[in-house]
Design an enzyme around this catalytic site. Structure first.
Site, PDB file in Angstrom:
ATOM      1  N   GLU A 185       0.896  -1.296   0.036  1.00 49.93           N
ATOM      2  CA  GLU A 185       0.044   0.180   0.016  1.00 49.93           C
ATOM      3  C   GLU A 185       0.971   1.245  -0.041  1.00 49.93           C
ATOM      4  O   GLU A 185       0.262   2.296  -0.171  1.00 49.93           O
ATOM      5  CB  GLU A 185      -0.930  -0.014   1.053  1.00 49.93           C
ATOM      6  N   GLU A 242       8.032 -20.908   9.180  1.00 45.49           N
ATOM      7  CA  GLU A 242       8.770 -20.175  10.148  1.00 45.49           C
ATOM      8  C   GLU A 242       9.745 -20.846  10.913  1.00 45.49           C
ATOM      9  O   GLU A 242      10.726 -19.975  11.707  1.00 45.49           O
ATOM     10  CB  GLU A 242       7.531 -19.835  11.168  1.00 45.49           C
TER      11      GLU A 242
END
Length: 633
Positions: A419, A450
């Protein structure tokens, strides 16, 4: 079950950290907060201190007989030894099986900021004090004399001087200042300031509440506020010079004002060459934890103990004590590598009937849980401010803001990075997200990614980070191997590092220059950190990127002046910005924008400076893209 309690008792607030087993229904570490106390030297100061500590401990639910060590850093302890001793005796009665220590909050702040090492620490919050501790234990404290006689450069001092400037302007004795309107918004009409400030009997705290307004006014170039910031920076310099005239050790700044970039920048500019400014490694709670577990620190002579050795340090937990002594991680996080002990993994006992609740009850429960997020973010504002400052400086020097995360944190990071280009006109490669599991992890979970530390180091290294970049790792647990390895790789390349976590005293502290702890606690669904932990992460990333872009010159006031006018909606927005910010009519705005190739910044500078588009571009280039500076040239 045993617990160690560290207390940071200030005039504005009281914070506690309960670590080791037996706290918060079995968690390894948890924090509590509450109102502060006026100071031990004040009338009724000991009673107020005890009440403040008890109230701050309430959320931790620790039982008094489970506590083995209590270390309190209290405002006023150095100046009021009799009151300090009374507080120690009262706490020893309350925690019958515990060793109890009371010292100045400046001592615990010093120990936390420099990890128990020698050096100078400037603590600036509601009050102000500089403390120098030498390797041999030699101790020197400068100021800390309270709001009436001292605390120069403190929040109370800044706020008081700002309010005095308002009253001088009101009387016609001083220049007009935007502080008048800021004071009116906070306290009412200037003529009522004396009554408003003294209304609740806490003048220092009330004055300190105006300090952020003074600093904001200085950043907006109000001349009166700017002069006050320069005076504050000079006061800080006097404090550290008096504490350590030889400048023999590192200097760190801690406290509520440590995140005020305008003040810190002005102070740094005054420091002579050769001064070593160190980033604070921890806070007063970390210092209290160190003092609880170690007796070899140079601060020891300034700490008064009751029943020391009665509980025995072996009862604290040898693993925690050994880890703290090695300096591997902060003492309070020694067990944080065990995921079962993390605050975010705990089960809330009052929710044992969650699966039987109605839809309305579920909505109410989930929404109520989210209400802790604002307080968690506010408590982390100082660290978050430092992260914003570092991100802005990275962008200013041509570097990048690089996010690293796994699972929900990685997806939130990818959203924030995506964004930034359309919002701020920044190049897509200037804000980047690195996700465990690669691009496909943005849309679905990649199991096991992870835990792949090698991949974290490899993926980060592929971006070829440099000292110009800032790498931000996001992890609710603060222990995700992928994220920690990426931060280590960033550090090895010379890049700055920030960690955003949701557990106190996490492993991430040892891998990052700045740690933003968003302490949201146990989730409604145990361990589902996409809930309030994720909410806090999303807001923190919004604040981090937006704050950095504003500092980087991507806005003018609150207008989005670097927006890419790529569609009709955004072209209408660009015209509106020119109408509102420059006072031109719509036709004139459209004409300027067309001449500027729909660059809102160029058109706005041309309108505000009364020049043509070509000259506006030159001004912007000279001002490094900052509209306000370009207009002033």
């Amino acid at each position: 079950m045993t617990a160690v309690v560290a207390v940071d008792l200030g005039k504005t607030g009281c914070r506690v950290r309960v670590s080791a087993t037996g706290s918060c229904d079995g968690t390894g570490s948890c924090d509590g907060t509450g109102p502060g106390a006026p100071g031990l030297a004040e009338v009724g100061g000991v009673d107020a201190a005890v009440s403040a500590i008890v109230r701050a401990l309430e959320p931790t639910r620790v039982e008094p007989d489970a506590v083995r060590v209590v270390v309190v850093g209290a405002a006023g302890a150095e100046a009021a030894p009799a009151a300090r001793d009374e507080l120690g005796r009262r706490l020893a009665e309350r925690f019958p099986d515990a060793d109890v220590a009371v010292t100045s909050d400046a001592v615990t702040a010093h120990a936390g900021a420099l990890g128990g090492s020698a050096g100078t620490v400037l603590a600036v919050g509601t009050g102000a004090v500089a403390v120098a501790v030498a390797e041999n234990g030699a101790f020197r404290q400068v100021d800390g004399w309270g709001p009436w006689l001292g605390d120069e450069g403190s929040g109370a001092w800044i706020g008081r001087e700002g309010l005095r400037a308002v009253l001088r302007a009101h009387d016609g004795r001083g220049p007009a200042t935007c502080l008048t309107e800021l004071a009116r918004a906070r306290f009412g009409e200037p003529s009522m300031l004396p009554q408003a400030v003294a209304a609740d009997g806490t003048v220092a705290r009330t004055c300190a509440s105006f300090a952020p307004d003074v600093i904001a006014a200085a950043e907006s170039k109000d001349p009166v506020a700017e002069r006050l910031v320069r005076r504050t920076a000079a006061a800080w310099l006097e404090l550290v010079d008096a504490a350590d005239p030889d400048r023999s050790g590192p200097i760190a700044v801690v406290g509520g004002l440590a995140g005020a970039s305008a003040l810190v920048t002005a102070w740094r500019a005054l420091l002579p060459g050769g001064c070593r400014v160190a980033e604070a490694r921890g806070d007063a709670l970390d210092g209290g934890g160190l003092l609880a577990r170690r007796d070899d620190l140079p601060h020891e002579a300034r700490v008064k103990w009751w029943r020391r050795g009665a509980a025995g340090r072996d009862n604290i937990g040898p693993d925690a004590a050994d880890a703290a002594a090695r300096g591997a991680v902060p003492a309070s996080s020694a067990a944080a590598g065990d995921v079962d002990l993390l605050a975010t993994e705990q089960v809330r006992p009052e929710l044992d009937d969650l699966d039987q609740r109605t839809p309305g009850q579920l909505v109410d429960t989930l929404l109520a849980a989210e209400t802790v997020v604002p307080d968690a973010l506010a408590a982390a504002s100082s660290a978050l401010s430092e992260a914003v400052d570092r991100a802005a400086r990275a962008l200013d020097r041509g570097g990048r803001l690089i996010y690293v995360g796994a699972g929900t944190p990685g997806r939130l990071a990818a959203l924030d990075a995506a964004e930034c280009p359309p919002t701020f006109g920044v190049e897509p490669d200037r804000v980047v997200a690195v996700l465990a599991g690669g691009g496909e992890a943005a849309g679905r979970a990649v199991e096991g990614a992870e835990d792949d530390a090698a991949a974290g180091a490899r993926d980060l290294a592929a971006l070829e980070p440099t000292s110009r970049d800032l790498v931000v790792g996001i992890s609710a647990s603060g222990r995700t191997p992928y994220m920690l390895a990426a931060l280590d790789a960033a550090r090895a390349a010379g890049a700055g590092t920030v960690a955003v976590v949701n557990n106190p005293g996490s492993l991430a502290r040892a891998h990052a220059d700045v740690t933003v702890e968003l302490l949201t606690g146990p989730e409604v669904v145990s361990g589902s950190t996409r809930l309030k932990a994720g909410t806090a992460q999303k807001i923190a990333l919004n604040v981090l990127s937006t704050g950095a872009m504003v500092r980087h010159g991507k806005t003018y006031g609150a207008w989005m002046v670097d927006v890419v006018a790529s569609n009709e909606k955004l072209r209408r927005r660009a015209r509106r910005i020119l109408r509102e910010a420059a006072g031109v009519d719509d036709a004139g705005a459209a004409r300027l924008l067309e001449q500027a190739g729909w660059s809102t910044k160029v058109a706005l500078v041309a309108a505000l400076a009364g020049t043509d588009v070509a000259a506006a571009r030159e001004r912007l280039a000279e001002a490094h893209g900052r509209v306000r500076e370009a207009v002033r040239r």
